[in-house]
Scaffold this motif. Structure first.
Motif, short mmCIF file in Angstrom:
data_model
loop_
_atom_site.label_atom_id
_atom_site.label_comp_id
_atom_site.label_asym_id
_atom_site.label_seq_id
_atom_site.Cartn_x
_atom_site.Cartn_y
_atom_site.Cartn_z
N PHE A 193 88.80 -85.71 -97.79
CA PHE A 193 90.21 -85.68 -97.40
C PHE A 193 91.00 -84.69 -98.24
N LEU A 194 90.80 -84.72 -99.56
CA LEU A 194 91.52 -83.78 -100.43
C LEU A 194 91.20 -82.34 -100.07
N GLY A 195 89.95 -82.09 -99.70
CA GLY A 195 89.54 -80.73 -99.38
C GLY A 195 90.28 -80.17 -98.18
N LYS B 131 92.51 -81.73 -109.27
CA LYS B 131 92.52 -80.53 -110.11
C LYS B 131 91.52 -79.50 -109.60
N VAL B 132 90.40 -79.96 -109.08
CA VAL B 132 89.39 -79.03 -108.55
C VAL B 132 89.96 -78.28 -107.36
N TYR B 133 90.69 -78.98 -106.49
CA TYR B 133 91.21 -78.33 -105.29
C TYR B 133 92.43 -77.47 -105.58
N HIS C 150 81.87 -80.40 -98.53
CA HIS C 150 80.75 -81.34 -98.48
C HIS C 150 80.03 -81.41 -99.83
N LEU C 151 79.77 -80.25 -100.44
CA LEU C 151 79.08 -80.25 -101.73
C LEU C 151 79.89 -80.98 -102.79
N ASN C 152 81.21 -80.75 -102.79
CA ASN C 152 82.07 -81.46 -103.74
C ASN C 152 81.98 -82.97 -103.53
N ALA C 153 82.07 -83.38 -102.26
CA ALA C 153 82.07 -84.81 -101.95
C ALA C 153 80.70 -85.44 -102.15
N PHE C 154 79.65 -84.62 -102.11
CA PHE C 154 78.28 -85.13 -102.23
C PHE C 154 77.92 -85.45 -103.68
#
Length: 270
Positions: A221-223, A74-76, A171-175
């Protein structure tokens, strides 16, 4: 679900509107942009908003943080919509980064307590975590993936480049989920359970690490998968079996990763 690439500036407004309607169920906004700012202009606009807290949407940034845990897709989808309306995937609002740094400050206090650090050591620990572990390492990872995506994953050389700012946003999302798992939830169980010389301690500590790394890889991956002109993005998921294999090996040799992390953090600030 992937979307087609955004329209190029050379096309007419009517064709742009038509293309927008074929790629989005929403009507094109009145301020729909047909031009793209340069990377310098985008960076200047982004950095300038750091000192304007009243213009930051913290409520929406909190929504993104919540959904990075429960439904990252949903974020992406929102990143896709931003590309349609603002001609860029990357965030133009630093609220997410500000909240992320705030979370690092709070969790660093917990780490300082667990590690029995003094005031000066706690400040040094915070600086390391924010500027080295999150930002500097994030810039290195983002730059590497940005280069790979543009060099090897684009469908053709004429396709639009992946924005470096977007790679850093990924990166920030995944972090964020690993931050909460390793720097917050883990602290509640460290002294009484994870730090003990028991098999269950190693299992719990390393399982938290497995969950954190899996979150990071999947959200990364989603990003990149959401960008329509990239192909073979599933290659990012190849690292998941390697992570799981490493997890099994650490259990077999009884290497408690959480305890090693604590030792690393402690001796780094001595």
């Amino acid at each position: 679900m992937k979307y087609s690439t955004s329209p190029t500036p050379s096309r007419s407004n009517s064709s742009l509107t038509g293309m927008y309607r074929t790629t989005s169920p929403l009507p094109p906004p009145a301020n729909y942009r047909t031009d793209c700012m340069s990377a310098t202009s985008k960076s200047y606009k982004y950095l300038r908003r750091f000192i304007k807290f009243d213009q930051m949407d913290f409520e929406y940034a909190l929504w993104q943080m919540l959904y990075l845990f429960i439904s990252p897709k949903k974020v992406y989808r929102d990143f896709n919509y931003r590309k349609q309306t603002k001609s860029q995937f990357a965030r133009d609002d630093p609220a997410f980064l500000v909240l992320l740094v705030g979370c690092l400050c709070v969790t660093s206090i917990g780490f300082a307590w667990v590690l029995s650090l003094g005031f000066g050591q706690s400040i040094l620990f915070l600086l390391y975590v924010v500027f080295v572990d999150c930002i500097l390492c994030g810039m290195v990872v983002a730059t590497l993936l940005w280069f790979i995506a543009n060099r090897y994953l684009r469908s053709s050389a004429t396709d639009i480049d992946v924005e470096w700012g977007y790679a850093f946003d990924v990166h920030l999302n995944a972090f964020f989920p690993p931050l909460i798992l390793l720097h917050f939830i883990q602290l509640f169980f460290y002294h009484h359970l994870i730090s003990q010389d028991w098999i269950i301690s190693t299992l719990i500590g390393n399982t938290i690490w497995l969950a954190a790394l899996s979150y990071y890889i999947y959200i990364t991956f989603l990003g990149y998968n959401v960008i329509p002109n990239l192909r073979n993005t599933r290659i990012i998921l190849v690292t998941l079996p390697l992570v799981f294999l490493s997890y099994v090996v650490t259990l077999i040799i009884r290497w408690n990763l959480s305890v090693s992390l604590m030792y690393f953090y402690h001796y780094r600030v001595l």
